[in-house]
Design a protein around this motif. Structure first.
Motif, short mmCIF file in Angstrom:
data_model
loop_
_atom_site.label_atom_id
_atom_site.label_comp_id
_atom_site.label_asym_id
_atom_site.label_seq_id
_atom_site.Cartn_x
_atom_site.Cartn_y
_atom_site.Cartn_z
N ARG A 196 0.85 -1.17 0.00
CA ARG A 196 0.00 0.00 0.00
C ARG A 196 0.89 1.23 0.00
O ARG A 196 1.75 1.37 0.87
CB ARG A 196 -0.83 -0.05 1.29
CG ARG A 196 -2.08 0.73 1.29
CD ARG A 196 -2.88 0.41 2.53
NE ARG A 196 -2.29 0.93 3.76
CZ ARG A 196 -2.99 1.47 4.75
NH1 ARG A 196 -4.30 1.54 4.65
NH2 ARG A 196 -2.41 1.89 5.84
N MET A 241 -5.15 -7.49 7.94
CA MET A 241 -5.77 -6.17 8.04
C MET A 241 -6.65 -5.84 6.83
O MET A 241 -6.20 -5.94 5.68
CB MET A 241 -4.70 -5.08 8.17
CG MET A 241 -3.64 -5.36 9.22
SD MET A 241 -4.31 -5.74 10.85
CE MET A 241 -4.55 -4.11 11.53
N ALA A 257 -8.23 -2.57 5.80
CA ALA A 257 -8.30 -1.14 6.16
C ALA A 257 -9.17 -0.40 5.15
O ALA A 257 -10.40 -0.40 5.29
CB ALA A 257 -6.88 -0.58 6.26
N ASP A 307 1.15 -1.80 12.28
CA ASP A 307 1.48 -2.35 10.96
C ASP A 307 1.68 -3.86 11.10
O ASP A 307 2.66 -4.31 11.71
CB ASP A 307 2.75 -1.68 10.42
CG ASP A 307 3.04 -2.12 8.99
OD1 ASP A 307 3.16 -3.34 8.76
OD2 ASP A 307 3.15 -1.24 8.11
N GLY A 314 2.50 -6.28 9.06
CA GLY A 314 3.72 -6.86 8.48
C GLY A 314 4.93 -6.59 9.35
O GLY A 314 5.74 -7.48 9.61
N1 URA Z 1 -2.18 -2.09 7.26
C1 URA Z 1 -1.69 -2.45 8.47
O1 URA Z 1 -0.75 -3.25 8.56
N2 URA Z 1 -2.26 -1.92 9.57
C2 URA Z 1 -3.29 -1.06 9.50
O2 URA Z 1 -3.76 -0.60 10.55
C3 URA Z 1 -3.78 -0.69 8.23
C4 URA Z 1 -3.20 -1.24 7.13
#
Ligand code: URA
Ligand code: PRP
Length: 206
Positions: A101, A130, A132, A197, A199
């Protein structure tokens, strides 16, 4: 259709994952455990067929899975759900789709895709911790549909109404299962309260 798994064990384990101080090791351990519980729930209605079997006592009717299952984690973080799912569905084949992203625009970018044969005749379970904006999952599902997949389930740990609405708009035929539905997104597109996050927390990067 949206299903949110209101399960006490999942709530307990997800709370550990959300905690800022939780280590990478404990984060993954709890993700594995939740993935197993989610795998159990989302495969509840997978078609089965009868199969004659013989117990030590007599012949009877047993059952076997009637459809193949393909797991497709959205790289990177979606990989974190694969071990738990494979523990429960060891015959599942695995595809991979890499999406990141853009931190400014929040638009998804695909950088890798590789799938097993037979997607058109399989139940495809897309995994990502996630959901989002929903951009990454929507783009991944679009790609998977191009490979002929017709039965697709989306399994995410934490989602928000914005992401759910995006998938329902772009892919109304895809059932969504979440461990938790959170409040919404902050100004940087992160889920609130979320877990940060996914990842980075899973792989120890920052
Ligand atoms: N991606 C993530 O890893 N965490 C979020 O809160 C949103 C997107
Ligand atoms: C995270 C997460 C999802 C995406 C969700 O991946 O794992 O794929 O963000 O956001 P969206 O719903 O707004 O698209 P990220 O882009 O951080 O990549 P990573 O897994 O490699 O860390």
């Amino acid at each position: 259709m949206l299903t949110v798994l209101n399960h006490s064990l999942i709530k307990h384990k997800l709370s550990i994952m959300r905690e800022e101080e939780t280590s990478t090791y404990i984060f993954k351990q709890n993700l594995d455990e939740i993935a197993k519980l989610m795998a159990y729930e989302v495969t509840r209605d997978v078609p089965i067929r009868e199969k004659p079997i013989k117990t030590p006592i007599c012949e009877t009717v047993g059952y076997e899975m009637a459809e193949k299952i393909v797991l497709v984690p959205i790289l990177r973080a979606g990989i974190g759900l694969v071990d738990g799912f494979r523990d429960i569905i060891p015959t599942a084949k695995i595809g991979h789709i890499g999406m990141y992203r853009d931190e400014e625009t929040l638009e998804p970018h695909e950088y890798y895709a590789r799938f097993p044969k037979g997607m058109e005749n399989s139940i495809v379970i897309v995994t990502d911790p996630m959901l989002a904006t929903g951009g990454s999952a929507s783009a991944a599902i679009t790609n998977i549909k191009k490979r002929g997949a017709k039965k697709i389930l989306l399994v995410c740990l934490v989602g928000v109404p914005e992401g759910v609405a995006r998938i329902e708009r772009d892919h109304p035929d895809v059932d969504i299962t979440l461990a938790a539905l959170d409040e919404g997104l902050n100004e940087r597109g992160y889920i609130v309260p979320g877990l940060g996050d996914a990842g980075d927390r899973l792989f120890g990067t920052d």
